[in-house]
Scaffold this motif. Structure first.
Motif, PDB file in Angstrom:
ATOM      1  N   GLY A  53      12.026  16.566 -22.571  1.00  0.00           N
ATOM      2  CA  GLY A  53      10.761  16.285 -23.226  1.00  0.00           C
ATOM      3  C   GLY A  53       9.883  15.263 -22.546  1.00  0.00           C
ATOM      4  N   TYR A  54      10.328  14.668 -21.452  1.00  0.00           N
ATOM      5  CA  TYR A  54       9.587  13.556 -20.856  1.00  0.00           C
ATOM      6  C   TYR A  54       8.629  13.887 -19.716  1.00  0.00           C
ATOM      7  CZ  TYR A  54      12.209  10.014 -23.459  1.00  0.00           C
ATOM      8  OH  TYR A  54      12.730   9.233 -24.457  1.00  0.00           O
ATOM      9  N   PRO A  55       8.953  14.754 -18.766  1.00  0.00           N
ATOM     10  CA  PRO A  55       8.175  14.792 -17.515  1.00  0.00           C
ATOM     11  C   PRO A  55       6.667  14.953 -17.678  1.00  0.00           C
ATOM     12  CG  PRO A  55      10.219  15.994 -17.241  1.00  0.00           C
ATOM     13  CD  PRO A  55      10.128  15.657 -18.696  1.00  0.00           C
ATOM     14  N   VAL A 115       2.749  13.582 -26.110  1.00  0.00           N
ATOM     15  CA  VAL A 115       1.857  12.735 -25.315  1.00  0.00           C
ATOM     16  C   VAL A 115       1.448  11.508 -26.116  1.00  0.00           C
ATOM     17  CG1 VAL A 115      -0.366  12.608 -24.139  1.00  0.00           C
ATOM     18  CG2 VAL A 115       1.029  14.661 -23.919  1.00  0.00           C
ATOM     19  N   GLY A 116       1.118  11.700 -27.386  1.00  0.00           N
ATOM     20  CA  GLY A 116       0.738  10.565 -28.217  1.00  0.00           C
ATOM     21  C   GLY A 116       1.846   9.541 -28.340  1.00  0.00           C
ATOM     22  N   ILE A 157      11.057   9.175 -26.832  1.00  0.00           N
ATOM     23  CA  ILE A 157      10.328  10.285 -27.433  1.00  0.00           C
ATOM     24  C   ILE A 157      11.347  11.179 -28.141  1.00  0.00           C
ATOM     25  CG2 ILE A 157       8.760  12.213 -27.052  1.00  0.00           C
ATOM     26  CD1 ILE A 157       7.880  10.859 -24.465  1.00  0.00           C
ATOM     27  N   PRO A 158      11.325  11.197 -29.458  1.00  0.00           N
ATOM     28  CA  PRO A 158      12.332  11.984 -30.187  1.00  0.00           C
ATOM     29  C   PRO A 158      12.082  13.481 -30.047  1.00  0.00           C
ATOM     30  CG  PRO A 158      10.703  11.122 -31.714  1.00  0.00           C
ATOM     31  CD  PRO A 158      10.390  10.509 -30.365  1.00  0.00           C
ATOM     32  N   GLY A 169       6.982  13.891 -31.936  1.00  0.00           N
ATOM     33  CA  GLY A 169       7.762  13.866 -30.699  1.00  0.00           C
ATOM     34  C   GLY A 169       7.639  15.185 -29.960  1.00  0.00           C
ATOM     35  N   ARG A 170       8.791  15.754 -29.554  1.00  0.00           N
ATOM     36  CA  ARG A 170       8.788  16.924 -28.668  1.00  0.00           C
ATOM     37  C   ARG A 170       9.491  18.121 -29.270  1.00  0.00           C
ATOM     38  NH1 ARG A 170       7.819  17.100 -23.667  1.00  0.00           N
ATOM     39  NH2 ARG A 170       7.152  19.100 -24.438  1.00  0.00           N
ATOM     40  N   ARG A 171       9.116  19.287 -28.735  1.00  0.00           N
ATOM     41  CA  ARG A 171       9.840  20.523 -29.010  1.00  0.00           C
ATOM     42  C   ARG A 171      10.506  20.957 -27.717  1.00  0.00           C
ATOM     43  NH1 ARG A 171       5.010  21.559 -32.335  1.00  0.00           N
ATOM     44  NH2 ARG A 171       5.707  21.667 -34.502  1.00  0.00           N
ATOM     45  N   VAL A 172      11.747  21.431 -27.814  1.00  0.00           N
ATOM     46  CA  VAL A 172      12.556  21.694 -26.627  1.00  0.00           C
ATOM     47  C   VAL A 172      13.332  22.989 -26.795  1.00  0.00           C
ATOM     48  CG1 VAL A 172      14.530  20.853 -25.281  1.00  0.00           C
ATOM     49  CG2 VAL A 172      12.783  19.243 -26.053  1.00  0.00           C
ATOM     50  N   ILE A 173      13.415  23.766 -25.712  1.00  0.00           N
ATOM     51  CA  ILE A 173      14.252  24.967 -25.685  1.00  0.00           C
ATOM     52  C   ILE A 173      15.595  24.611 -25.058  1.00  0.00           C
ATOM     53  CG2 ILE A 173      14.547  27.229 -24.580  1.00  0.00           C
ATOM     54  CD1 ILE A 173      11.543  27.652 -24.957  1.00  0.00           C
ATOM     55  N   LEU A 174      16.669  24.900 -25.756  1.00  0.00           N
ATOM     56  CA  LEU A 174      18.021  24.655 -25.238  1.00  0.00           C
ATOM     57  C   LEU A 174      18.539  25.907 -24.560  1.00  0.00           C
ATOM     58  CD1 LEU A 174      19.626  22.695 -28.216  1.00  0.00           C
ATOM     59  CD2 LEU A 174      18.423  21.811 -26.217  1.00  0.00           C
ATOM     60  N   VAL A 175      19.102  25.732 -23.371  1.00  0.00           N
ATOM     61  CA  VAL A 175      19.563  26.868 -22.572  1.00  0.00           C
ATOM     62  C   VAL A 175      21.093  26.855 -22.534  1.00  0.00           C
ATOM     63  CG1 VAL A 175      19.467  28.020 -20.346  1.00  0.00           C
ATOM     64  CG2 VAL A 175      17.451  26.807 -21.217  1.00  0.00           C
TER      65      VAL A 175
END
Length: 297
Positions: free
Chosen positions: A118-120, A150-151, A266-267, A291-297
């Motif tokens: 979620g960071y880059p 981003v916020g 960033i959660p 925070g962020r949304r993430v796809i787990l692979v």
């Protein structure tokens, strides 16, 4: 390998999970076995064909810029990294089991793959727009739509630099914004007056694209003190639209330093599988992220 791609521009339904050939690291690149991929608004803007000037692509095309994972292939000329290293960074077509990164950094101790993905892009964007808007230590920065990735990064980086922050967000995210050091208020009718009651504003960032550019100009008194990353109509008001990335390696290095010092977290708001990429895009487009949304692979 499994990979998400699309063969035509359109809504989330154009995304397909397919079997594809594995990519390989070219000169100056590394390949990772992807553990997680960040979901960014640019992903669905590209899928919709909104920003072809900034992101020209050929169809069929993969999806995703950000990822974390384990290095399993190193391209020519790459030094300082080894097979098996845990890294996070930016590349192409990261909604996949393997992806090639063009910029990366070793993951800080204690950071999970889920968090790292979620960071880059968000840290690069946050650093870029804080610099572009010209806000200085001791001044106050207004962040419209402050609870997303981003916020979250902007608020923490600004506070670390001695900049006061006011953040607007939904009612459910007010405590979250305050936990990041912001004076918080809700958007919606009367929001300009609510911001004024919190104090004068020296600069402002539009992160949500919710049609508030004229009000941000009014609050700062100068369109050059406003930057948007979400409203393509911003230049009509004399406001800069920032869509071109700066140095990702420098941003990753700063992210590592901030995370290591305990100044940036960033959660992850929600996770998805590769098969749920369309749902991830629907949710991202709807906003209201913490925070962020993430796809787990």
């Amino acid at each position: 390998m499994r990979k998400v791609h699309f063969t035509e521009f359109g809504g989330p339904d154009v995304l397909q999970l397919i079997d594809a050939e594995e990519p390989h690291a070219g000169p100056g690149q590394v390949r990772i076995a992807v553990r997680a991929a960040g979901v960014n608004p640019v992903d669905w803007r590209v899928r919709e064909g909104q920003i072809l000037k900034a992101h020209p692509i050929r169809l069929p095309a993969g999806v995703g810029l950000d990822a974390s994972g384990v290095v399993d292939e190193i391209g020519e000329g790459v030094e300082g990294i080894d097979i098996g290293d845990r890294v996070f960074g930016e590349g192409a077509d990261t909604y996949a089991e393997f992806a090639v990164l063009s910029a990366w950094a070793r993951m800080p101790d204690g950071l999970s793959f889920e968090e790292a993905a979620g960071y880059p892009s968000v840290v690069e964007t946050a650093l870029r727009i804080i610099g572009q808007v010209g806000v200085q230590p001791g001044q106050t920065l207004l962040v419209s739509g402050a609870s997303g990735g981003v916020g979250s990064a902007v608020l923490q980086i600004a506070r670390d630099r001695g900049i006061a922050v006011i953040g607007t967000g939904g009612a459910a995210n007010q405590d979250y914004l305050r936990s990041l050091g912001a004076l918080a208020t809700t958007y919606g009718p009367g929001w300009v007056d609510r911001v004024r009651r919190l104090g004068p504003v020296d600069a402002a960032l539009d992160l949500a694209g919710s049609g508030v550019i004229p009000e941000l100009v009014e609050l700062t008194g100068d369109p050059q003190k406003v930057v948007s990353i979400a409203d393509l109509s911003a230049p009509q008001f004399g406001v800069r639209f920032s869509g071109e990335a700066g140095s990702v390696p420098e941003a990753l290095a700063e992210a590592v330093a901030l995370i290591t010092r305990g100044k940036l977290h960033i959660p992850v708001d929600k996770t998805y599988t590769l098969a749920e990429a369309a749902k991830a895009h629907i949710d991202s487009r709807a906003g209201h992220t913490r925070g962020r949304r993430v796809i787990l692979v």
